[in-house]
Design a protein around this motif. Structure first.
Motif, mmCIF file in Angstrom:
data_model
loop_
_atom_site.group_PDB
_atom_site.id
_atom_site.type_symbol
_atom_site.label_atom_id
_atom_site.label_comp_id
_atom_site.label_asym_id
_atom_site.label_seq_id
_atom_site.Cartn_x
_atom_site.Cartn_y
_atom_site.Cartn_z
ATOM 1 N N SER A 119 9.598 -5.197 6.945
ATOM 2 C CA SER A 119 8.388 -4.970 6.148
ATOM 3 C C SER A 119 8.742 -4.402 4.782
ATOM 4 C CB SER A 119 7.434 -4.015 6.872
ATOM 5 O OG SER A 119 7.007 -4.563 8.091
ATOM 6 N N LEU A 152 1.701 -11.526 3.017
ATOM 7 C CA LEU A 152 0.274 -11.489 3.355
ATOM 8 C C LEU A 152 -0.583 -12.172 2.288
ATOM 9 C CD1 LEU A 152 -0.019 -7.827 4.705
ATOM 10 C CD2 LEU A 152 0.303 -9.942 6.007
ATOM 11 N N GLN A 175 -2.329 -2.520 -4.173
ATOM 12 C CA GLN A 175 -2.671 -2.792 -2.780
ATOM 13 C C GLN A 175 -1.401 -3.027 -1.965
ATOM 14 O OE1 GLN A 175 -5.231 -6.205 -2.199
ATOM 15 N NE2 GLN A 175 -5.387 -5.873 -0.007
ATOM 16 N N ILE A 214 0.051 -0.979 1.313
ATOM 17 C CA ILE A 214 0.313 -1.581 2.622
ATOM 18 C C ILE A 214 1.707 -1.220 3.124
ATOM 19 C CG2 ILE A 214 0.645 -3.775 3.841
ATOM 20 C CD1 ILE A 214 -1.700 -4.883 2.125
ATOM 21 N N TYR A 251 1.680 2.382 4.150
ATOM 22 C CA TYR A 251 0.975 2.515 5.427
ATOM 23 C C TYR A 251 1.891 2.092 6.580
ATOM 24 C CZ TYR A 251 -2.479 1.702 9.092
ATOM 25 O OH TYR A 251 -3.177 1.728 10.269
ATOM 26 N N SER A 252 2.538 0.948 6.426
ATOM 27 C CA SER A 252 3.441 0.448 7.463
ATOM 28 C C SER A 252 4.545 1.453 7.755
ATOM 29 C CB SER A 252 4.039 -0.892 7.010
ATOM 30 O OG SER A 252 5.038 -1.320 7.906
ATOM 31 N N VAL A 285 -6.041 2.596 3.385
ATOM 32 C CA VAL A 285 -5.410 1.295 3.616
ATOM 33 C C VAL A 285 -5.751 0.787 5.016
ATOM 34 C CG1 VAL A 285 -3.200 0.081 3.825
ATOM 35 C CG2 VAL A 285 -3.568 1.717 1.964
ATOM 36 N N LEU A 337 -7.007 -2.858 6.331
ATOM 37 C CA LEU A 337 -5.928 -3.673 6.885
ATOM 38 C C LEU A 337 -6.042 -3.871 8.396
ATOM 39 C CD1 LEU A 337 -3.191 -5.057 6.198
ATOM 40 C CD2 LEU A 337 -2.098 -2.877 6.793
ATOM 41 N N LEU A 346 -6.287 -7.399 10.792
ATOM 42 C CA LEU A 346 -5.133 -7.855 11.570
ATOM 43 C C LEU A 346 -5.308 -7.708 13.082
ATOM 44 C CD1 LEU A 346 -2.219 -6.558 9.301
ATOM 45 C CD2 LEU A 346 -3.183 -8.868 9.442
#
Length: 189
Positions: free
Chosen positions: A47, A106, A113, A117, A120-121, A150, A154, A158
């Motif tokens: 990621s 994505l 943004q 992401i 966040y991951s 986020v 998100l 998903l």
């Protein structure tokens, strides 16, 4: 809230956790169903690489590779994690316009943004790693705020692909970290 500051803190925590691993820890189960620590950490690194590639134009994993959990750590997970984070930090430090479009696995989105992401991951999967190796993790206020912002967009998008489980109910006494991970389908208690 400086997006790079929050990303740096999430990255730093991930490296700190990985420095504590020994080879037997890589086989431990993670909170992500069907993934051990090695596959979870491989996905986390993939990621980081995928979003760095969206900025620096270098190679990154395909969507299939990103979500496969295939081992990319080799014999030195710490070196792989550090290398990916260093690449990511170099790439993100070049952004001066957070509205600039970048194309990630994505799709196309503003750089702001995209950095949200990947942060966040890293936060969520850092928490997953900590749980797997029996370490405590609490997000600070800026991390929790970013993760809630986020995650609110998100995660629901998903969930239909089974990338996140259903939200886990919490009570009024839940910490910000517990609320964030529970919304992402993790059992925080």
């Amino acid at each position: 809230m400086d997006p790079l500051d929050v990303l740096r803190r999430a990255d730093h925590r991930l490296v700190d956790l990985v420095t504590t691993l020994d080879t037997t820890d890589l086989d431990l189960p993670s909170p992500c169903s069907g993934w051990d620590v090695r596959s979870l950490l491989s996905h986390t690194v993939a990621s980081i690489d995928a979003f760095a590639a969206a900025v620096d134009g270098g190679e990154g994993p395909t969507e299939q590779e990103l979500f496969s959990g295939a081992d990319i750590l080799g014999a030195d997970p710490l070196a792989v994690v550090r290398g990916s984070i260093e690449r990511s930090q170099r790439a993100w430090s070049t952004i001066t316009d957070w509205e600039r479009p970048v194309t990630s696995v994505l799709g196309e989105m503003p750089a702001g943004q995209a950095v949200g992401i990947v942060t966040y991951s890293t936060l969520i999967h850092g928490w997953d790693l900590a749980v797997a190796i029996n370490r405590a993790v609490e997000f600070d206020e800026a991390e929790a705020t970013l993760a809630e912002q986020v995650g609110s967009a998100l995660v629901p998008a998903l969930r239909p692909q089974d990338l996140f489980g259903p939200a886990v109910p919490t009570d009024g006494g839940a910490t910000p970290t517990q609320r964030v991970v529970a919304f992402a389908g993790r059992h925080p208690f």
